[in-house]
Design an enzyme around this catalytic site. Structure first.
Site, PDB file in Angstrom:
ATOM      1  N   GLY A 108       1.102  -1.178  -0.189  1.00 22.93           N
ATOM      2  CA  GLY A 108      -0.048   0.198  -0.314  1.00 22.93           C
ATOM      3  C   GLY A 108       1.316   1.439  -0.184  1.00 22.93           C
ATOM      4  CE1 TYR A 121     -13.541   5.867   3.344  1.00 21.89           C
ATOM      5  CE2 TYR A 121     -15.085   4.403   4.640  1.00 21.89           C
ATOM      6  CZ  TYR A 121     -14.176   4.557   4.176  1.00 21.89           C
ATOM      7  OH  TYR A 121     -13.211   3.759   4.146  1.00 21.89           O
ATOM      8  CE  LYS A 132     -10.807   1.370   4.925  1.00 25.81           C
ATOM      9  NZ  LYS A 132      -9.650   0.683   4.401  1.00 25.81           N
ATOM     10  NE  ARG A 149      -5.022  18.046   4.232  1.00 28.57           N
ATOM     11  CZ  ARG A 149      -4.988  19.418   3.474  1.00 28.57           C
ATOM     12  NH1 ARG A 149      -5.058  20.154   2.291  1.00 28.57           N
ATOM     13  NH2 ARG A 149      -6.220  20.408   4.527  1.00 28.57           N
TER      14      ARG A 149
HETATM   15  P1  NAD Z   1      -2.879   5.706  -0.395  1.00 28.97           P
HETATM   16  O1  NAD Z   1      -3.630   6.055  -1.531  1.00 28.97           O
HETATM   17  O2  NAD Z   1      -1.211   6.017   0.108  1.00 28.97           O
HETATM   18  O3  NAD Z   1      -2.548   4.189  -0.447  1.00 28.97           O
HETATM   19  C1  NAD Z   1      -4.301   3.448  -0.703  1.00 28.97           C
HETATM   20  C2  NAD Z   1      -3.270   1.985  -1.225  1.00 28.97           C
HETATM   21  O4  NAD Z   1      -3.495   1.439  -1.555  1.00 28.97           O
HETATM   22  C3  NAD Z   1      -2.310   2.418  -2.857  1.00 28.97           C
HETATM   23  O5  NAD Z   1      -0.732   2.608  -2.142  1.00 28.97           O
HETATM   24  C4  NAD Z   1      -2.288   2.364  -4.111  1.00 28.97           C
HETATM   25  O6  NAD Z   1      -1.854   2.299  -4.724  1.00 28.97           O
HETATM   26  C5  NAD Z   1      -3.689   0.523  -3.458  1.00 28.97           C
HETATM   27  N1  NAD Z   1      -4.356  -0.423  -3.870  1.00 28.97           N
HETATM   28  C6  NAD Z   1      -5.802   0.519  -4.307  1.00 28.97           C
HETATM   29  N2  NAD Z   1      -5.720  -0.439  -5.303  1.00 28.97           N
HETATM   30  C7  NAD Z   1      -4.888  -1.513  -5.072  1.00 28.97           C
HETATM   31  C8  NAD Z   1      -4.982  -2.930  -5.587  1.00 28.97           C
HETATM   32  N3  NAD Z   1      -5.896  -3.278  -7.009  1.00 28.97           N
HETATM   33  N4  NAD Z   1      -3.833  -3.629  -4.858  1.00 28.97           N
HETATM   34  C9  NAD Z   1      -3.144  -3.389  -4.997  1.00 28.97           C
HETATM   35  N5  NAD Z   1      -2.807  -2.154  -3.722  1.00 28.97           N
HETATM   36  C10 NAD Z   1      -3.654  -1.082  -4.921  1.00 28.97           C
HETATM   37  O7  NAD Z   1      -2.954   6.380   0.566  1.00 28.97           O
HETATM   38  P2  NAD Z   1      -3.331   6.049   2.334  1.00 28.97           P
HETATM   39  O8  NAD Z   1      -4.763   6.961   3.056  1.00 28.97           O
HETATM   40  O9  NAD Z   1      -2.264   5.882   2.944  1.00 28.97           O
HETATM   41  O10 NAD Z   1      -4.307   4.331   2.262  1.00 28.97           O
HETATM   42  C11 NAD Z   1      -3.991   3.587   2.799  1.00 28.97           C
HETATM   43  C12 NAD Z   1      -5.348   2.916   3.890  1.00 28.97           C
HETATM   44  O11 NAD Z   1      -5.769   3.744   4.867  1.00 28.97           O
HETATM   45  C13 NAD Z   1      -6.494   2.435   2.640  1.00 28.97           C
HETATM   46  O12 NAD Z   1      -7.166   1.276   3.704  1.00 28.97           O
HETATM   47  C14 NAD Z   1      -7.587   3.599   3.863  1.00 28.97           C
HETATM   48  O13 NAD Z   1      -8.609   3.687   3.084  1.00 28.97           O
HETATM   49  C15 NAD Z   1      -6.907   3.745   4.697  1.00 28.97           C
HETATM   50  N6  NAD Z   1      -7.680   5.056   5.936  1.00 28.97           N
HETATM   51  C16 NAD Z   1      -7.132   6.086   4.926  1.00 28.97           C
HETATM   52  C17 NAD Z   1      -7.689   7.607   5.726  1.00 28.97           C
HETATM   53  C18 NAD Z   1      -7.308   8.377   5.346  1.00 28.97           C
HETATM   54  O14 NAD Z   1      -7.773   9.286   5.676  1.00 28.97           O
HETATM   55  N7  NAD Z   1      -6.246   9.176   4.178  1.00 28.97           N
HETATM   56  C19 NAD Z   1      -8.729   7.044   6.842  1.00 28.97           C
HETATM   57  C20 NAD Z   1      -8.732   5.810   7.631  1.00 28.97           C
HETATM   58  C21 NAD Z   1      -8.063   4.959   6.677  1.00 28.97           C
HETATM   59  O1  0WE Z   2     -10.522   4.852   2.940  1.00 29.67           O
HETATM   60  C1  0WE Z   2     -10.409   6.344   2.541  1.00 29.67           C
HETATM   61  C2  0WE Z   2     -10.211   6.457   1.342  1.00 29.67           C
HETATM   62  C3  0WE Z   2      -9.638   5.447   0.561  1.00 29.67           C
HETATM   63  C4  0WE Z   2     -10.160   5.799  -1.567  1.00 29.67           C
HETATM   64  C5  0WE Z   2      -9.680   6.401  -1.935  1.00 29.67           C
HETATM   65  C6  0WE Z   2      -9.744   6.675  -3.194  1.00 29.67           C
HETATM   66  C7  0WE Z   2     -10.189   8.072  -3.798  1.00 29.67           C
HETATM   67  C8  0WE Z   2      -9.443   8.001  -5.257  1.00 29.67           C
HETATM   68  C9  0WE Z   2     -10.900   4.135  -1.515  1.00 29.67           C
HETATM   69  N1  0WE Z   2     -11.093   4.438  -3.037  1.00 29.67           N
HETATM   70  C10 0WE Z   2     -10.595   5.696  -3.813  1.00 29.67           C
HETATM   71  N2  0WE Z   2     -10.417   5.722  -4.763  1.00 29.67           N
HETATM   72  C11 0WE Z   2     -10.384   7.086  -5.736  1.00 29.67           C
HETATM   73  O2  0WE Z   2     -10.632   7.349  -7.234  1.00 29.67           O
HETATM   74  N3  0WE Z   2     -10.867   7.356   3.530  1.00 29.67           N
HETATM   75  C12 0WE Z   2     -10.812   7.078   5.157  1.00 29.67           C
HETATM   76  C13 0WE Z   2     -10.400   8.334   2.339  1.00 29.67           C
HETATM   77  C14 0WE Z   2     -11.471   9.367   2.877  1.00 29.67           C
HETATM   78  O3  0WE Z   2     -11.994   9.344   2.197  1.00 29.67           O
HETATM   79  C15 0WE Z   2     -13.577   9.526   2.149  1.00 29.67           C
HETATM   80  C16 0WE Z   2     -13.987  10.218   2.816  1.00 29.67           C
HETATM   81  C17 0WE Z   2     -12.729   9.887   4.294  1.00 29.67           C
HETATM   82  C18 0WE Z   2     -11.772  10.021   5.872  1.00 29.67           C
HETATM   83  C19 0WE Z   2     -14.771   9.801   0.710  1.00 29.67           C
HETATM   84  C20 0WE Z   2     -15.888  10.374   1.944  1.00 29.67           C
HETATM   85  C21 0WE Z   2     -15.860  11.004   2.776  1.00 29.67           C
HETATM   86  C22 0WE Z   2     -14.427  10.645   4.288  1.00 29.67           C
END
Ligand code: NAD
Ligand code: 0WE
Length: 259
Positions: free
Chosen positions: A14, A159, A166, A196
């Site tokens: 990831g 979401y 999730k 972010r």
């Molecule tokens: P990020 O975009 O840096 O990481 C998401 C990763 O998922 C990327 O590296 C992408 O290449 C990978 N991915 C997507 N589709 C894939 C596939 N088919 N095969 C392999 N890899 C794939 O963003 P992030 O915010 O670091 O997200 C990481 C995790 O944290 C996710 O599970 C996300 O739901 C979770 N999360 C994010 C937040 C937030 O606000 N950023 C909050 C809570 C949880």
């Molecule tokens: O898990 C996430 C985001 C995961 C995510 C983000 C993207 C953006 C680009 C999954 N799929 C995609 N597909 C894309 O094309 N979060 C927890 C961050 C997040 O995403 C939201 C949130 C929060 C917080 C979307 C709507 C509302 C709140």
């Protein structure tokens, strides 16, 4: 926590760029002395991940689309070869839903994109843990961490299908923890507040979500990837040896509020 991961071998799925939560976790593991392996999703981000991996003690960087059983099988065979058939730590930090499903109405989610979100964001944990099981077992046990979000427990506007994914992930953590406990393999989740990252920045209204956390959460501040890295460092360390099947909230306390 220098030395907490000396001699440990970790696989991290990831990392997309330096803002990825997975990269913050990787830095904590590397800082503690772990040897790392990374997967990346496609050629588009390969160079990013290789450049980052080159700054830490890395044994393997390889492609993995978690929708592909063949990719997963190849990755864990490469990891076995790189780490002498053993693995101590698995970090799953992967999620995806079609962008249009995070904008429109949840009610309108079509069947194929519902399953896409669940496949990439939840089933992938089950598939990876199954493939990792022999390596973790050979190491005498191990620790798995995945990333979740409050939107799997409560309705967070927009979401949508990611919330359903999730919820599936959260339940999977508990069933995996139960089954693998007898092999000393722990499985936990971190529920992060809005961070972010690449996945978050493309979401319309993300700054508003950060502002809401800063206004309503007990600690009145937003969450950084490094805060999540520190929490993962705990769950992945021996200090958490009796912690499994749980969710650690790194959200400034937001989840505890009713208003
Ligand atoms: P990020 O975009 O840096 O990481 C998401 C990763 O998922 C990327 O590296 C992408 O290449 C990978 N991915 C997507 N589709 C894939 C596939 N088919 N095969 C392999 N890899 C794939 O963003 P992030 O915010 O670091 O997200 C990481 C995790 O944290 C996710 O599970 C996300 O739901 C979770 N999360 C994010 C937040 C937030 O606000 N950023 C909050 C809570 C949880
Ligand atoms: O898990 C996430 C985001 C995961 C995510 C983000 C993207 C953006 C680009 C999954 N799929 C995609 N597909 C894309 O094309 N979060 C927890 C961050 C997040 O995403 C939201 C949130 C929060 C917080 C979307 C709507 C509302 C709140």
């Amino acid at each position: 926590m220098a030395g907490a991961f000396e001699g440990k071998r970790a696989l991290i799925l990831g990392v997309a760029n330096k803002r990825s939560i997975a990269w913050a976790i990787a830095q904590v593991l590397a800082g503690g002395g772990a040897k790392l392996a990374f997967t990346y999703q496609g050629e588009r981000i390969e160079k990013n991940v290789r450049d980052l991996a080159a700054t830490v003690d890395t044994a393997l960087v390889t492609a993995c689309d978690v929708r592909s059983d063949e990719d997963i099988a190849r990755v864990f065979s490469e990891v076995g070869a790189a780490f002498g058939g053993e693995l101590d730590i698995l970090v799953h930090s992967v999620a995806f839903a079609a962008a249009e499903d995070l904008e429109g109405r949840f009610t309108d989610t079509p069947r194929d994109r519902f399953w896409l979100a669940v496949d990439v964001s939840a089933y992938s944990l089950v598939a990876c843990v199954r493939a990792a099981e022999p390596l973790l077992e050979k190491a005498g046990g191990g620790s798995v961490v995945t990333m979740t979000y409050l939107g799997g427990e409560r309705a967070v506007p927009h979401y949508n299908v990611m919330g359903v994914a999730k919820a599936t992930l959260d339940a999977s953590v508990k069933y995996l923890a139960w089954e693998l406990g007898e092999k000393n393999i722990r499985v936990n989740a971190i529920s992060a507040g809005p961070v972010r990252t690449l996945a978050a920045r493309s979401i319309a209204g993300f700054p508003t979500m950060e502002a809401i956390v800063e206004e309503r959460a007990p600690l009145h501040r937003h969450v950084d990837a490094d805060d999540v890295g520190a929490a993962a460092g705990y769950l992945l360390s021996d200090g958490a040896k009796n912690v499994t099947g749980t969710t650690l909230y790194v959200d400034s306390g937001y989840h505890a509020m009713g208003m």
